[in-house]
Motif scaffolding. Structure first.
Motif, PDB file in Angstrom:
ATOM      1  N   THR A 201       0.860  -1.179   0.000  1.00 43.63           N
ATOM      2  CA  THR A 201       0.000   0.000   0.000  1.00 43.63           C
ATOM      3  C   THR A 201       0.899   1.232   0.000  1.00 43.63           C
ATOM      4  O   THR A 201       2.108   1.129   0.223  1.00 43.63           O
ATOM      5  CB  THR A 201      -0.923   0.029   1.232  1.00 43.63           C
ATOM      6  OG1 THR A 201      -0.114   0.012   2.418  1.00 43.63           O
ATOM      7  CG2 THR A 201      -1.857  -1.175   1.242  1.00 43.63           C
ATOM      8  N   ASP A 206      -4.976   5.584   3.058  1.00 48.70           N
ATOM      9  CA  ASP A 206      -5.858   4.466   3.410  1.00 48.70           C
ATOM     10  C   ASP A 206      -7.180   4.673   2.672  1.00 48.70           C
ATOM     11  O   ASP A 206      -8.116   5.286   3.191  1.00 48.70           O
ATOM     12  CB  ASP A 206      -6.080   4.398   4.923  1.00 48.70           C
ATOM     13  CG  ASP A 206      -6.589   3.028   5.372  1.00 48.70           C
ATOM     14  OD1 ASP A 206      -6.714   2.132   4.517  1.00 48.70           O
ATOM     15  OD2 ASP A 206      -6.850   2.866   6.580  1.00 48.70           O
ATOM     16  N   VAL A 209     -12.849   1.973  -0.076  1.00 49.37           N
ATOM     17  CA  VAL A 209     -13.119   1.061  -1.191  1.00 49.37           C
ATOM     18  C   VAL A 209     -14.583   0.620  -1.148  1.00 49.37           C
ATOM     19  O   VAL A 209     -15.067   0.145  -0.104  1.00 49.37           O
ATOM     20  CB  VAL A 209     -12.192  -0.177  -1.116  1.00 49.37           C
ATOM     21  CG1 VAL A 209     -12.503  -1.136  -2.255  1.00 49.37           C
ATOM     22  CG2 VAL A 209     -10.732   0.257  -1.163  1.00 49.37           C
ATOM     23  N   LEU A 243      -9.001   0.403   2.923  1.00 48.35           N
ATOM     24  CA  LEU A 243      -8.081  -0.567   2.333  1.00 48.35           C
ATOM     25  C   LEU A 243      -7.397  -1.390   3.415  1.00 48.35           C
ATOM     26  O   LEU A 243      -7.248  -2.616   3.284  1.00 48.35           O
ATOM     27  CB  LEU A 243      -7.046   0.167   1.471  1.00 48.35           C
ATOM     28  CG  LEU A 243      -6.146  -0.703   0.593  1.00 48.35           C
ATOM     29  CD1 LEU A 243      -6.961  -1.532  -0.387  1.00 48.35           C
ATOM     30  CD2 LEU A 243      -5.142   0.175  -0.155  1.00 48.35           C
ATOM     31  N   ASN A 254      -0.017  -6.088   5.530  1.00 54.40           N
ATOM     32  CA  ASN A 254       0.052  -4.781   4.869  1.00 54.40           C
ATOM     33  C   ASN A 254       1.504  -4.291   4.832  1.00 54.40           C
ATOM     34  O   ASN A 254       2.183  -4.267   5.855  1.00 54.40           O
ATOM     35  CB  ASN A 254      -0.828  -3.798   5.644  1.00 54.40           C
ATOM     36  CG  ASN A 254      -0.891  -2.432   4.982  1.00 54.40           C
ATOM     37  OD1 ASN A 254      -0.372  -2.236   3.890  1.00 54.40           O
ATOM     38  ND2 ASN A 254      -1.541  -1.490   5.648  1.00 54.40           N
ATOM     39  N   LEU A 285      -5.895   3.180  -5.400  1.00 52.74           N
ATOM     40  CA  LEU A 285      -5.386   2.633  -4.143  1.00 52.74           C
ATOM     41  C   LEU A 285      -4.900   3.736  -3.205  1.00 52.74           C
ATOM     42  O   LEU A 285      -4.744   3.514  -2.000  1.00 52.74           O
ATOM     43  CB  LEU A 285      -4.265   1.627  -4.411  1.00 52.74           C
ATOM     44  CG  LEU A 285      -4.686   0.351  -5.132  1.00 52.74           C
ATOM     45  CD1 LEU A 285      -3.484  -0.545  -5.384  1.00 52.74           C
ATOM     46  CD2 LEU A 285      -5.753  -0.413  -4.343  1.00 52.74           C
ATOM     47  N   GLY A 288      -9.094   5.984  -3.298  1.00 55.63           N
ATOM     48  CA  GLY A 288     -10.362   5.266  -3.274  1.00 55.63           C
ATOM     49  C   GLY A 288     -11.436   5.992  -4.069  1.00 55.63           C
ATOM     50  O   GLY A 288     -11.183   6.995  -4.747  1.00 55.63           O
TER      51      GLY A 288
END
Length: 345
Positions: A201, A206, A209, A243, A254, A285, A288
Motif C-alpha cells: 500500500t 488508506d 473502497v 483498504l 500490509n 489505491l 479510493g
C-alpha cells in the motif's frame, strides 16, 4: 419488452459468459449470441447451453454483418475490461475497449432491428484524486480527468455511447457504472491484489473502497437487458471498507511503501505476473472512490444482495484464503507503525 435476439460481447470472460448463460436459460429469449476473439473455457462454454458462440473481433467492421444477419434486437456490451493480457496487453486492451466500442456502435447504428443497448462501464470514469467529493452522483464529472489506462478508455467509451444515443434516439441505452467487482468466482486485478500474502500500500494513505459482488453485477446486467431502463446508473454495494480493513479481513500483511518507491514495487509485481497495476489503479489505491446508488434503487429498481463488507467476506471465504499471519499480530504491527509515524511528525 423481453428481447428476442440478444448479442453479448466478451463471453470468454466471467461476466459476459455467465450473462450469456443466464439469457440462454430464459425461454422467452429466442436466440443468444456470444461474441469474442477466443472461445470461452470449456466449463463456461458448457454452462452457456444453447447460446451460440461466434468467434469475431468487434474491432472489425464485419461485426455489422453478425448483427444484421442474426436480426439482433438487443446488444449487451460487456467486454470493456481493465485486465491487460501479455506483454502488449495494454495496447490491445485499449484497442478492444475504444476501437471495438466504436465499431460495435457503428454496427448497431446501421441496423434498424437494434432496439436496446446495455453498456458495462465503470465508476473509474470519476477518477481518483485528493479533491474528490465524499460520494459521486451520476451527474458529477471527475475532478481530475483520467489521463491513461482503463479509466481513460471508459471515459472515451461513454462519450461514443452518448453520441450513439443522439444519433439513434429510438434505441434504449443503459450505461452501468460499476464499482470494483469482487467474489469467489471472478478474477480481476483487485482479487489478485488481495490474494497476495504481502499487500503493498502507499505509505500515508488508506483508501475508501466500495465493492460489488460479481453475482450482483450479473443480476444488474440481466435486469437492464430484460427491462426498458434507459439512463446512466452507478452500481455498487452499500457501505465501504478502508483498504487497511480489507487487507486485515483477508488475513494479509500490509506493506506500506513510500510514494517514490511505488513504481518500482509495481514493476516487480508486473514482471512477476502477479498483479498488473495501471496508473489509474494506483491512484485508486491512494484515494479510493465511493458512488451514490440512490438512482439504482429508486429508478432502476435494484438493491444489491451483498454489501461491500459481505461481498468481500464472501470472496475471502470462497477463495479459501488462509491468514498469512494472525490478524491480531497484523493489527498490533499496524498500531506500532502508526505510533512510530506519529512520533516523527
Amino acid at each position: 419488452m423481453t428481447p428476442k435476439v440478444v448479442l453479448v460481447t466478451g463471453v470468454s470472460r466471467f461476466l459476459g459468459g455467465h450473462l450469456a448463460a443466464r439469457f440462454a436459460a430464459n425461454p422467452d429469449i429466442e436466440r443468444v449470441l456470444g461474441v469474442d476473439t477466443e472461445p470461452p473455457p470449456r466449463d463456461l462454454l458448457r454452462r452457456m447451453g444453447r447460446a451460440e458462440f461466434v468467434r469475431a473481433d468487434i474491432r472489425n467492421p464485419l461485426i455489422s454483418k453478425v448483427i444484421s444477419t442474426a436480426n439482433v434486437d438487443t446488444v449487451v456490451h460487456a467486454s470493456v475490461t481493465a485486465s491487460p493480457a501479455g506483454p502488449t496487453g495494454r495496447t490491445v486492451m485499449k484497442e478492444m475497449n475504444v476501437i471495438g466500442t466504436m465499431q460495435l456502435l457503428a454496427a448497431c447504428q446501421k441496423s434498424p432491428k437494434v432496439q436496446k443497448l446495455v453498456v458495462k462501464s465503470t465508476s473509474a470514469v470519476y477518477g481518483s484524486s485528493s479533491r474528490d467529493p465524499a460520494v459521486f452522483t451520476e451527474d458529477m464529472g471527475p475532478k481530475d480527468l483520467p489521463s491513461s489506462g482503463y479509466a481513460k478508455d471508459a471515459v472515451e467509451v461513454e462519450g461514443y455511447v452518448r453520441g450513439f444515443g443522439r444519433r439513434r434516439p429510438d434505441v434504449n441505452v443503459t450505461t452501468l457504472r460499476f464499482t470494483n467487482f469482487i467474489g469467489p468466482r471472478i478474477d480481476t486485478v483487485l482479487t489478485r491484489y488481495f490474494a497476495l500474502p504481502v499487500v503493498p500500500t502507499v505509505l500515508g494513505y488508506d483508501a475508501r473502497v466500495q465493492l460489488l459482488h460479481s453475482e450482483d453485477a450479473l443480476a444488474v446486467l440481466e435486469r437492464a437487458t430484460l427491462h426498458d431502463l434507459p439512463g446512466v446508473f452507478n452500481v455498487g454495494g452499500d457501505g465501504v471498507l478502508l483498504l487497511s480493513q480489507a487487507i486485515r479481513r483477508a488475513g494479509r500483511l500490509n506493506l506500506p511503501v513510500p510514494s517514490a518507491a511505488v513504481p518500482t514495487v509495481g514493476g516487480f509485481f508486473r514482471s512477476a505476473r502477479l498483479v498488473d497495476f495501471s496508473p489509474d489503479q494506483m491512484r485508486f489505491l491512494n484515494w479510493g472512490r465511493v458512488v451514490d446508488t440512490t438512482l439504482l434503487r429508486k429508478e432502476f429498481g435494484f438493491t444489491p444482495r451483498w454489501t461491500t463488507q459481505q461481498a468481500f467476506d464472501d470472496y475471502v471465504s470462497g477463495r479459501g484464503l488462509k491468514p498469512f499471519i494472525d490478524p491480531e499480530t497484523i493489527a498490533s504491527a499496524e498500531r506500532g507503525i502508526l505510533d512510530a509515524a506519529a512520533r516523527f511528525r
